[in-house]
Scaffold this motif. Structure first.
Motif, PDB file in Angstrom:
ATOM      1  N   GLY A  75      32.667  12.325 -12.479  1.00 36.70           N
ATOM      2  CA  GLY A  75      31.378  11.846 -12.016  1.00 36.70           C
ATOM      3  C   GLY A  75      30.333  12.932 -12.163  1.00 36.70           C
ATOM      4  O   GLY A  75      30.675  14.112 -12.166  1.00 36.70           O
ATOM      5  N   LYS A  76      29.070  12.550 -12.324  1.00 35.76           N
ATOM      6  CA  LYS A  76      28.040  13.567 -12.481  1.00 35.76           C
ATOM      7  C   LYS A  76      26.664  12.976 -12.206  1.00 35.76           C
ATOM      8  O   LYS A  76      26.462  11.754 -12.233  1.00 35.76           O
ATOM      9  N   TRP A  77      25.713  13.868 -11.910  1.00 27.88           N
ATOM     10  CA  TRP A  77      24.319  13.482 -11.728  1.00 27.88           C
ATOM     11  C   TRP A  77      23.643  13.397 -13.089  1.00 27.88           C
ATOM     12  O   TRP A  77      23.731  14.340 -13.880  1.00 27.88           O
ATOM     13  N   VAL A  78      23.006  12.298 -13.364  1.00 23.54           N
ATOM     14  CA  VAL A  78      22.330  12.102 -14.653  1.00 23.54           C
ATOM     15  C   VAL A  78      20.952  11.495 -14.404  1.00 23.54           C
ATOM     16  O   VAL A  78      20.728  10.820 -13.399  1.00 23.54           O
ATOM     17  N   PRO A  79      19.990  11.715 -15.338  1.00 18.98           N
ATOM     18  CA  PRO A  79      18.670  11.095 -15.181  1.00 18.98           C
ATOM     19  C   PRO A  79      18.786   9.575 -15.216  1.00 18.98           C
ATOM     20  O   PRO A  79      19.593   9.009 -15.936  1.00 18.98           O
ATOM     21  N   LEU A  80      17.962   8.922 -14.419  1.00 18.26           N
ATOM     22  CA  LEU A  80      17.913   7.461 -14.411  1.00 18.26           C
ATOM     23  C   LEU A  80      16.919   7.011 -15.484  1.00 18.26           C
ATOM     24  O   LEU A  80      15.715   7.242 -15.373  1.00 18.26           O
ATOM     25  N   HIS A  81      17.401   6.384 -16.543  1.00 17.78           N
ATOM     26  CA  HIS A  81      16.538   5.993 -17.656  1.00 17.78           C
ATOM     27  C   HIS A  81      16.119   4.541 -17.493  1.00 17.78           C
ATOM     28  O   HIS A  81      16.838   3.751 -16.935  1.00 17.78           O
ATOM     29  N   GLY A  83      28.839  13.054  -5.521  1.00 18.60           N
ATOM     30  CA  GLY A  83      28.100  12.124  -4.691  1.00 18.60           C
ATOM     31  C   GLY A  83      28.840  10.807  -4.617  1.00 18.60           C
ATOM     32  O   GLY A  83      30.025  10.723  -4.924  1.00 18.60           O
ATOM     33  N   GLU A  84      28.132   9.772  -4.191  1.00 13.90           N
ATOM     34  CA  GLU A  84      28.667   8.420  -4.206  1.00 13.90           C
ATOM     35  C   GLU A  84      28.082   7.689  -5.400  1.00 13.90           C
ATOM     36  O   GLU A  84      26.904   7.860  -5.741  1.00 13.90           O
ATOM     37  N   LEU A  85      28.883   6.867  -6.041  1.00 15.22           N
ATOM     38  CA  LEU A  85      28.410   6.128  -7.205  1.00 15.22           C
ATOM     39  C   LEU A  85      27.181   5.301  -6.821  1.00 15.22           C
ATOM     40  O   LEU A  85      27.191   4.589  -5.821  1.00 15.22           O
ATOM     41  N   GLY A  86      26.117   5.435  -7.604  1.00 13.47           N
ATOM     42  CA  GLY A  86      24.882   4.722  -7.330  1.00 13.47           C
ATOM     43  C   GLY A  86      23.894   5.472  -6.453  1.00 13.47           C
ATOM     44  O   GLY A  86      22.778   5.004  -6.251  1.00 13.47           O
ATOM     45  N   GLN A  87      24.274   6.623  -5.936  1.00 10.63           N
ATOM     46  CA  GLN A  87      23.378   7.411  -5.085  1.00 10.63           C
ATOM     47  C   GLN A  87      22.184   7.917  -5.900  1.00 10.63           C
ATOM     48  O   GLN A  87      22.327   8.297  -7.060  1.00 10.63           O
ATOM     49  N   LEU A  88      20.992   7.917  -5.288  1.00  9.65           N
ATOM     50  CA  LEU A  88      19.763   8.295  -5.973  1.00  9.65           C
ATOM     51  C   LEU A  88      19.087   9.460  -5.269  1.00  9.65           C
ATOM     52  O   LEU A  88      19.070   9.525  -4.030  1.00  9.65           O
ATOM     53  N   ASN A 126      11.048  16.204 -12.512  1.00  6.02           N
ATOM     54  CA  ASN A 126      10.222  15.044 -12.164  1.00  6.02           C
ATOM     55  C   ASN A 126      10.864  13.738 -12.630  1.00  6.02           C
ATOM     56  O   ASN A 126      10.219  12.881 -13.249  1.00  6.02           O
ATOM     57  N   THR A 127      12.158  13.624 -12.334  1.00  8.60           N
ATOM     58  CA  THR A 127      12.939  12.468 -12.782  1.00  8.60           C
ATOM     59  C   THR A 127      13.845  12.006 -11.640  1.00  8.60           C
ATOM     60  O   THR A 127      14.393  12.828 -10.898  1.00  8.60           O
ATOM     61  N   VAL A 128      14.030  10.700 -11.530  1.00 10.03           N
ATOM     62  CA  VAL A 128      15.018  10.157 -10.604  1.00 10.03           C
ATOM     63  C   VAL A 128      16.412  10.362 -11.191  1.00 10.03           C
ATOM     64  O   VAL A 128      16.643  10.057 -12.371  1.00 10.03           O
ATOM     65  N   TYR A 129      17.324  10.900 -10.392  1.00 17.28           N
ATOM     66  CA  TYR A 129      18.704  11.108 -10.819  1.00 17.28           C
ATOM     67  C   TYR A 129      19.621  10.171 -10.054  1.00 17.28           C
ATOM     68  O   TYR A 129      19.387   9.872  -8.881  1.00 17.28           O
ATOM     69  N   ARG A 130      20.656   9.728 -10.747  1.00 17.24           N
ATOM     70  CA  ARG A 130      21.687   8.911 -10.099  1.00 17.24           C
ATOM     71  C   ARG A 130      23.044   9.540 -10.311  1.00 17.24           C
ATOM     72  O   ARG A 130      23.275  10.257 -11.296  1.00 17.24           O
ATOM     73  N   TYR A 131      23.968   9.239  -9.414  1.00 18.28           N
ATOM     74  CA  TYR A 131      25.340   9.726  -9.556  1.00 18.28           C
ATOM     75  C   TYR A 131      26.162   8.580 -10.122  1.00 18.28           C
ATOM     76  O   TYR A 131      26.221   7.490  -9.554  1.00 18.28           O
ATOM     77  N   ARG A 132      26.760   8.832 -11.282  1.00 18.95           N
ATOM     78  CA  ARG A 132      27.511   7.772 -11.950  1.00 18.95           C
ATOM     79  C   ARG A 132      28.907   8.222 -12.294  1.00 18.95           C
ATOM     80  O   ARG A 132      29.208   9.416 -12.384  1.00 18.95           O
ATOM     81  N   SER A 133      29.773   7.234 -12.493  1.00 19.33           N
ATOM     82  CA  SER A 133      31.120   7.507 -12.952  1.00 19.33           C
ATOM     83  C   SER A 133      31.073   8.078 -14.356  1.00 19.33           C
ATOM     84  O   SER A 133      30.235   7.687 -15.162  1.00 19.33           O
ATOM     85  N   THR A 143       0.806  -1.230   0.000  1.00 16.47           N
ATOM     86  CA  THR A 143       0.000   0.000   0.000  1.00 16.47           C
ATOM     87  C   THR A 143       0.835   1.273   0.000  1.00 16.47           C
ATOM     88  O   THR A 143       0.287   2.372  -0.109  1.00 16.47           O
ATOM     89  N   GLN A 144       2.143   1.146   0.133  1.00 11.20           N
ATOM     90  CA  GLN A 144       3.007   2.323   0.198  1.00 11.20           C
ATOM     91  C   GLN A 144       4.245   2.092  -0.661  1.00 11.20           C
ATOM     92  O   GLN A 144       4.627   0.957  -0.946  1.00 11.20           O
ATOM     93  N   GLY A 145       4.897   3.228  -1.045  1.00 12.21           N
ATOM     94  CA  GLY A 145       6.102   3.151  -1.851  1.00 12.21           C
ATOM     95  C   GLY A 145       7.313   3.701  -1.109  1.00 12.21           C
ATOM     96  O   GLY A 145       7.207   4.194   0.014  1.00 12.21           O
ATOM     97  N   LEU A 146       8.456   3.611  -1.741  1.00 13.98           N
ATOM     98  CA  LEU A 146       9.699   4.142  -1.197  1.00 13.98           C
ATOM     99  C   LEU A 146       9.870   5.586  -1.670  1.00 13.98           C
ATOM    100  O   LEU A 146       9.802   5.859  -2.873  1.00 13.98           O
ATOM    101  N   LEU A 147      10.105   6.503  -0.748  1.00 13.24           N
ATOM    102  CA  LEU A 147      10.214   7.925  -1.084  1.00 13.24           C
ATOM    103  C   LEU A 147      11.673   8.365  -0.979  1.00 13.24           C
ATOM    104  O   LEU A 147      12.262   8.348   0.093  1.00 13.24           O
ATOM    105  N   LEU A 148      12.254   8.769  -2.128  1.00  8.38           N
ATOM    106  CA  LEU A 148      13.639   9.243  -2.168  1.00  8.38           C
ATOM    107  C   LEU A 148      13.723  10.696  -1.722  1.00  8.38           C
ATOM    108  O   LEU A 148      12.723  11.427  -1.759  1.00  8.38           O
ATOM    109  N   PRO A 149      14.914  11.161  -1.318  1.00 10.36           N
ATOM    110  CA  PRO A 149      15.094  12.596  -1.057  1.00 10.36           C
ATOM    111  C   PRO A 149      14.717  13.414  -2.297  1.00 10.36           C
ATOM    112  O   PRO A 149      15.051  13.025  -3.422  1.00 10.36           O
TER     113      PRO A 149
END
Length: 238
Positions: free
Chosen positions: A232-238, A60-65, A72-79, A41-47
């Motif tokens: 490293g940089k923040w990019v949209p999670l596709h 950030g740290e690699l894989g951080q979300l 209105n997009t989830v971003y991740r920090y990637r190498s 009934t509930q979801g996970l809420l990211l920062p």
């Protein structure tokens, strides 16, 4: 451990006696997961952050979300160990002359987190015969040379009266770290007295910076190329 169990009792998080996983909503977690959340009934809420707030985060740290509320997009920090460059090309260039020992400066804006590797400038002599002289390139934080010196290199180069002035590439020492959207300045100076010629634009086509100092009159841009490696940089999670 007792305090963890007390906290878990109030939060609904189940901690097994020999914890290999943290479970929420179950007492039979998937042991391959560090965190197993089960809820119908509930979801996970990211920062939730805006684009501007994510840029302030910097590295950030690699894989951080995070969730970008601007897009209105989830971003991740990637190498992002990618070679890149900042270019101010040569169209409509002219030559400017300056006192070599006083130097000339150009500010620029880092488009991404990375390490600055090379500075290429188009330099020569005003008059006289070709000579070999030591030139120094220095890199500072901020506009001008009042900021922190991040690094410098001195190398012998051959200076001629050729037009247009030839490209001279300075290989910088390791460790000159750039932060995305921050302003920096590089300066070139000559060891011996005398003028230097530099290719420049008589307008300000490069929006990320301009010539800094008394000569030539700002706003202008030098003809330059900066090579850096994105770390490293923040990019949209596709």
């Amino acid at each position: 451990m007792k305090h963890l169990y007390l906290m878990a009792a109030f939060t609904g998080i189940y901690l097994p006696s020999r914890a290999q996983s943290v479970e929420i909503g179950t007492t039979n977690p998937n042991r391959s997961a560090a965190l197993d959340v089960q809820n119908t009934t509930q979801g996970l809420l990211l920062p939730r952050l805006t684009t501007a707030q994510i840029q302030v985060l910097g590295g950030g740290e690699l894989g951080q979300l995070v969730f970008n509320t601007t897009t209105n997009t989830v971003y991740r920090y990637r190498s992002a160990s990618l070679a890149a460059s900042i270019d101010q090309p040569s169209q409509n260039s002219q030559t400017t002359y300056f006192d070599g020992t006083s130097g000339i400066r150009q500010s620029f804006t880092a488009p991404a987190n990375g390490v600055l590797n090379k500075v290429t400038l188009y330099l020569g002599l005003n008059t006289g015969s070709a000579v070999t002289d030591d030139l120094t390139v220095l890199v500072y934080t901020g506009r001008g040379t009042a900021g922190m010196l991040l690094g410098s290199v001195t190398q012998a180069v051959r200076l001629t009266t050729d037009y247009p002035s030839p490209a001279i590439t300075f290989r910088l020492p390791p460790g000159i770290v750039l932060t995305a959207n921050q302003v920096y300045t590089f300066e070139v100076k000559r060891t011996s007295s005398g003028q230097l010629a530099a290719m420049q634009q008589n307008t300000n086509p490069y929006a990320g910076g301009q010539v800094e100092g008394a000569a030539p009159v700002s706003p202008d841009d030098l003809q330059f190329r900066l090579a850096y490696t994105q770390t490293g940089k923040w990019v949209p999670l596709h």
